[in-house]
Enzyme design. Structure first.
Site, mmCIF file in Angstrom:
data_model
loop_
_atom_site.group_PDB
_atom_site.id
_atom_site.type_symbol
_atom_site.label_atom_id
_atom_site.label_comp_id
_atom_site.label_asym_id
_atom_site.label_seq_id
_atom_site.Cartn_x
_atom_site.Cartn_y
_atom_site.Cartn_z
ATOM 1 N N LYS A 191 1.031 4.039 -3.027
ATOM 2 C CA LYS A 191 0.684 5.440 -2.801
ATOM 3 C C LYS A 191 1.877 6.361 -3.043
ATOM 4 O O LYS A 191 1.726 7.470 -3.565
ATOM 5 C CB LYS A 191 0.157 5.626 -1.377
ATOM 6 C CG LYS A 191 -1.199 4.967 -1.127
ATOM 7 C CD LYS A 191 -2.265 5.457 -2.084
ATOM 8 C CE LYS A 191 -3.642 4.957 -1.726
ATOM 9 N NZ LYS A 191 -4.674 5.322 -2.752
ATOM 10 N N TYR A 219 0.828 -1.202 0.000
ATOM 11 C CA TYR A 219 0.000 0.000 0.000
ATOM 12 C C TYR A 219 0.866 1.257 0.000
ATOM 13 O O TYR A 219 0.641 2.186 -0.788
ATOM 14 C CB TYR A 219 -0.922 -0.020 1.219
ATOM 15 C CG TYR A 219 -1.870 1.140 1.305
ATOM 16 C CD1 TYR A 219 -3.016 1.190 0.518
ATOM 17 C CD2 TYR A 219 -1.644 2.191 2.190
ATOM 18 C CE1 TYR A 219 -3.908 2.250 0.600
ATOM 19 C CE2 TYR A 219 -2.522 3.258 2.292
ATOM 20 C CZ TYR A 219 -3.651 3.280 1.490
ATOM 21 O OH TYR A 219 -4.526 4.346 1.574
#
Length: 298
Positions: free
Chosen positions: A186, A182
């Site tokens: 991002k 994640y």
């Protein structure tokens, strides 16, 4: 964004609002009057709150998601509030779905002025325990879930001199244990946005990133564990959390002022400053919190 497979999507009929001809719509008053916005992953959560805020500000909004019942329910809810919305069932990690999503948006509203790439999958798993396919699924949702919609939408955004906003996270500003894929996804959006701003100079298209902090989640929100199973979101103290409506308003302010970067929370700004000026101190704080607040990560 709800978790489902591409096979599930292919097997289910699209909502009735997909595939229609260009409609005639009258723009209400507001800072986004006359504008058309597409928000990916807007069947629930922050995406839904952002779509609602855009509609209230005068925009016509194309909703998107992967769960037919929830997507239709959101469309009906926002229509009942008097907002101009339509919906399109599409998996943003599939480029052919994204082409159809953009075609549906432009075919229905006639233009596209704002693209907000919000859809993504999060996780709760340490890297050493994580299955490679799960890592790829999380990474793909965050990277290709942004790249593919933008790639399909870019000609229309150039035509309208529009705004592109990537929804990132404060976890992109510094590493976070149990969030490797994640965080990587991002963080990739930050450099992607910078590169695109350089490449698109002179086109009138503005590309920016919003780093959101801890936000109140829908009760049924799930993330992936090491084996790819849906599990509840890790514990977050309520005093640290923004409401979805508060985050949506910050996203709208970012879009309206065509900003390059917005960090939503005070914690995010602190992380950014410490990570930039005192990276070892930042690591010490994270490792200390990992020892003392394990449920924060697990």
């Amino acid at each position: 964004m709800a978790l489902s497979t591409h096979e599930d999507i292919k097997a289910l009929p699209a909502p009735a609002t997909t595939g229609f001809r260009k409609s005639v719509w009258s723009a209400p008053k507001g800072p986004f009057a006359g504008k058309v916005a597409l928000v990916t992953g807007s069947e629930s959560g922050i995406g839904k709150a952002t779509a609602r805020a855009l509609g209230r500000a005068g925009a016509a909004v194309m909703l998107n998601g992967r769960t037919p019942d929830r997507l239709c329910q959101t469309e009906q809810e926002l229509r009942a509030e008097g907002l101009t919305v339509a919906s399109c069932l599409a998996d943003v990690t599939r480029f052919d779905d994204c082409e159809r999503l953009i075609e549906t948006t432009v075919g229905h509203f006639g233009q596209l002025d704002v693209l907000i790439t919000n859809a993504s999958i999060s996780m709760r798993a340490y890297f050493a325990e994580m299955q490679p396919d799960v890592f790829r699924q999380v990474l793909d949702s965050n990277v290709y879930g942004t790249v593919y919609p933008l790639k399909a939408a870019l000609p229309h955004l150039v035509r309208s001199k529009g705004v592109v906003t990537f929804i990132s996270s404060i976890s992109a500003l510094n590493g976070m244990p149990s969030g490797s894929a994640y965080c990587a996804g991002k963080a990739a959006l930050t450099n992607l946005a910078h590169t695109l701003r350089l490449e698109l100079t002179g086109t009138g298209v503005q590309v920016g990133v919003v780093h959101i902090g801890f936000t109140q989640n829908d009760p049924d929100k799930r993330v992936l564990d090491a084996g790819g199973n849906p599990v509840p979101v890790a514990y977050r103290p309520s005093r640290w959390q923004h409401t979805q409506a508060q985050v949506a308003e910050r996203i709208l302010r970012h879009v309206r002022h065509r900003r390059r970067r917005t960090v939503v929370s005070a914690l995010g700004m602190l992380i950014l400053c410490v990570h930039t000026a005192f990276p070892r101190l930042g690591d010490f704080i994270v490792l200390t919190s990992l020892r003392r607040l394990r449920r924060f990560y697990e």
